[in-house]
Design an enzyme around this catalytic site. Structure first.
Site: not given
Length: 741
Positions: A427, A11
């Site tokens: 850009d 688990c």
């Protein structure tokens, strides 16, 4: 980097214990476990044996991954999973082979109680058979629980072992000492023990089957790799395994073959299908000096190329490595689940004890039977298997899905943060635009021929090294024009060039050059200004003191930039353009693509300042660029996106790499990350709600009101299938398709 296969992790709480144990080892820098794959990646200067000893000391098993390649690794994991799957099916068959008949007997034939000596003998035999089932089909639960106990911890195995063990032990007490138990409580629960073990084994087996599908993205990427290459050695073409190709080898690829390694074309012309790497459907033309990438498909012609990157250095190998690392990483939301699980198991054990005490003190007869049933049911239904699977399953599928679309996500942090981006800085050059100037418009004057005008300008510009000059020459060559020769070439700094082409005096440059040489241009200033307003650079061409044409050069906007930017804006993202160009050019480009905010005339070293400026405004900032000067801004942004057609430095600085030049890849990346986080939240919500709602019902909260008490068998089935539900929900992501419009 060390990679270990882990055995015994049941688990999410196990994940935290294993990672903590490894991080305490001297020399270990980082340890990250992928619960879905049951593997752990460890970086640092330490031996495999030391790491294995640390894992074993924490109560788990480990062995090093022996595979030398990713393909071998996947094969090794598949074989291990298949063997484990077959083992679980065998164990499930034996457990349910006993549990189902017992359950049917209790439902339809007789009471599962002990009253006579004959019944005691019969149930003793059943109890021994159940013990055999516990030892064969449930042994891994009890071994895991014992290892956790001696290491002063608790996990899913602890809950299962306590639940089933309590039910069996109580039943054996009833068989051996029936008089010690009130008449109403002489009930045995052997069927619960066998059924719970069988159902949980079935759930684990189904989970393994479903889990295997999450590796499909990596398998597909590996499938792109060619197995052999045709190499020229000693003037002979020989087929050799891909692993034996050396840097500098000359490799021949025929039509329909996969390109084996990265290289530069020396001879030939062909179209290459790069869609499997970039997501771009259109084939790309390749000729001398062009780069080819291993894994792509040569479509039409024969190519001879020089190998530049081989083995683990090829683009495809690096992509596979990046996808693997990202699939193993955890987003912050996943680490939260690990932390909660660490406290969850001890809390459930306390709740089970309190539930039993409440039934013993306040419950109706038979109080002992009710106490045992409620405690067992609480322990079983609360197993946090689904919680541990919730995040890694979704991350594995989501990262793989993104890779198929040509989007490489470097880590889980980037995956989660990308879903929250509020502002995106783009850009301009190479990102919104093509990044290479081209002739975009020619306006001839006095009946001059357009092709002849371009030929004259290109012939003159052959002697210039200016970037705009190169664009003129390239445009002429693209049109198949034959260039002549130039005499008396002269470059006039800041103005243009002049020279004699085929006996004609040619001038080519800006307005200042024309006025200095007294060329009449006043009648043509308006179209020149219109070109400038469209972010083009207008240049005048004159021959023998007569103006022949206006030639506009610009860095063209990528075909799909406008649609991609509109997608981002529709998603509520504030889009900002960043460029070192002058304000007028920047404004013109921004207007064409629909961007309202522009940072213009920004020096390369100041780009990161603009990222920080938006961050100070409370924005979660994404930065997209393709050049070396973008690297600091990409690193500072909350998520950096590199255009994959750009430099390696930009790609290494970014959190996400877009393998195709299109900004649609950017929108796809954000869409995939949002879908993945949504899927993780669904999984976590389902796991938490399931446990939160199931535990009170299991404890008997509804019994005083409607007489309902959950059976341990139903709890076992529900717990097993909750994990399967999480895995299935994660696999739904494989069907996700980003919408381009």
């Amino acid at each position: 980097m060390h990679e270990l296969l882990i055995d015994g992790a049941g688990c999410a709480s196990c994940v935290g214990k294993i990672e903590s144990a490894l991080k305490r080892v001297p020399g270990v820098e980082q340890a990250s476990m992928n619960f879905a794959q049951r593997t752990v990646s460890v970086s640092g200067n330490v031996s495999d044996q030391t790491l294995i000893e640390a894992v074993e000391a924490a109560g788990y098993g480990a062995k090093p991954v022996q595979a030398e390649s990713t393909e071998d690794l996947l094969s090794e994991k598949e074989q291990a999973d298949l063997a484990y799957y077959k083992r679980l099916i065998r164990e499930m068959t034996i457990a349910l082979g006993l549990g189902v008949p017992l359950m049917l007997y209790g439902l339809f034939i007789g009471e599962m109680t002990v009253t006579t000596t004959g019944e005691r003998i019969a149930w003793l035999l059943v109890g021994l058979a159940t013990l055999a089932v516990m030892l064969f089909s449930g042994r891994h639960f009890y071994v895991g629980a014992w290892k956790s106990f001696i290491n002063h911890s608790a996990n899913m195995d602890t809950l299962i072992a306590l639940g089933t063990g309590t039910a069996w032990a109580y039943s054996m007490v009833v068989v051996f000492f029936p008089q010690a138990v009130p008449d109403m409580a002489r009930h045995v629960y052997f069927e619960a023990t066998a059924m719970i073990i069988g159902l949980i084994d079935l759930g684990l087996a189904l989970e393994i089957r479903a889990r295997g599908r999450t590796s499909e993205a990596i398998k597909r990427l590996i499938g792109l790799q060619a197995k052999t290459a045709r190499v020229l050695r000693d003037d002979q073409e020989v087929d050799i395994p891909i692993e034996q190709v050396l840097q500098g080898d000359r490799v021949r690829v025929r039509p329909g073959e996969k390109i084996p390694v990265d290289g530069i074309v020396e001879e030939g012309h062909s179209s290459v299908d790069e869609s499997m790497l970039t997501g771009e459907p259109m084939p790309v033309e390749k000729t001398t000096e062009d780069e080819v990438v291993g894994g792509t498909l040569n479509k039409s012609g024969t190519l001879l190329f020089k190998a530049t990157r081989v083995g683990k250095d090829t683009a495809l190998a690096r992509i596979i490595s990046m996808v693997k690392q990202a699939q193993n990483s955890k987003p912050p939301i996943g680490r939260l689940a690990d932390v909660i699980s660490g406290y969850f198991v001890p809390a459930i054990m306390i709740i089970a004890v309190l539930s039993a005490l409440a039934w013993l003190n306040f419950g109706p007869e038979p109080v002992i039977a009710f106490a045992v049933v409620s405690a067992t049911t609480v322990l079983i239904i609360a197993c946090p298997c689904a919680l541990g699977l919730a995040t890694p399953m979704s991350v594995m599928v989501g990262v793989g899905k993104a890779a198929e679309a040509g989007v490489l996500i470097r880590n889980g942090q980037a995956l989660q943060t990308a879903s929250k981006i509020t502002a995106m800085i783009l850009d301009k050059t190479g990102t919104i635009t093509e990044g290479a100037p081209k002739v975009t418009e020619i306006k001839t004057i006095g009946g001059a021929d357009e092709a002849e005008v371009l030929r004259l300008a290109a012939t003159l510009e052959q002697g210039s090294e200016h970037p705009l000059a190169q664009s003129i020459v390239e445009s002429a060559k693209d049109r198949g024009l034959n260039l002549g020769s130039t005499d008396s070439f002269n470059a006039i700094a800041g103005h243009g060039v002049e020279g004699n082409v085929e006996g004609r005096a040619i001038l080519f440059g800006n307005e200042k050059l024309m006025r200095d040489r007294q060329i009449a241009i006043d009648a043509h200033l308006e179209p020149a200004q219109a070109m400038a307003a469209r972010a083009q650079t207008p240049m005048y061409l004159a021959a023998d003191n007569q103006l022949l044409a206006l030639i506009a050069v610009a860095d063209p906007i990528k075909q799909d930039s406008v649609d991609a930017i509109r997608r981002l804006q529709k998603d509520g993202i504030r889009v900002v353009m960043l460029t070192g160009d002058n304000r007028d050019t920047a404004k013109a480009v921004a207007e064409q693509v629909g961007i309202k905010e522009v940072f213009a005339e920004v020096l390369p070293e100041d780009k990161s300042d603009k990222v920080a400026e938006l961050q100070k405004q409370g924005e979660i900032v994404g930065m997209t660029g393709d050049g070396i000067n973008d690297a600091p801004a990409l690193a500072l942004a909350d998520v950096g996106f590199a255009i994959g057609t750009g430099t390696d430095v930009a790609i290494e600085s970014a959190d996400v790499t877009l393998m195709r030049g299109s900004l649609h890849g950017l929108a796809d990346a954000i869409a995939v990350s949002r879908a993945t986080l949504r899927n993780i939240r669904q999984n976590l919500f389902g796991a938490f709600i399931y446990n939160a709602a199931g535990v009170p019902i299991a404890a008997g909260l509804l019994y005083p009101f409607i007489g309902v008490l959950l059976s341990p068998v139903i709890a076992g089935a529900a717990m097993a299938f909750s994990s399967l539900t999480v895995v299935t929900n994660a696999n739904r992501l494989r069907l996700f398709k980003p919408q381009e419009h």
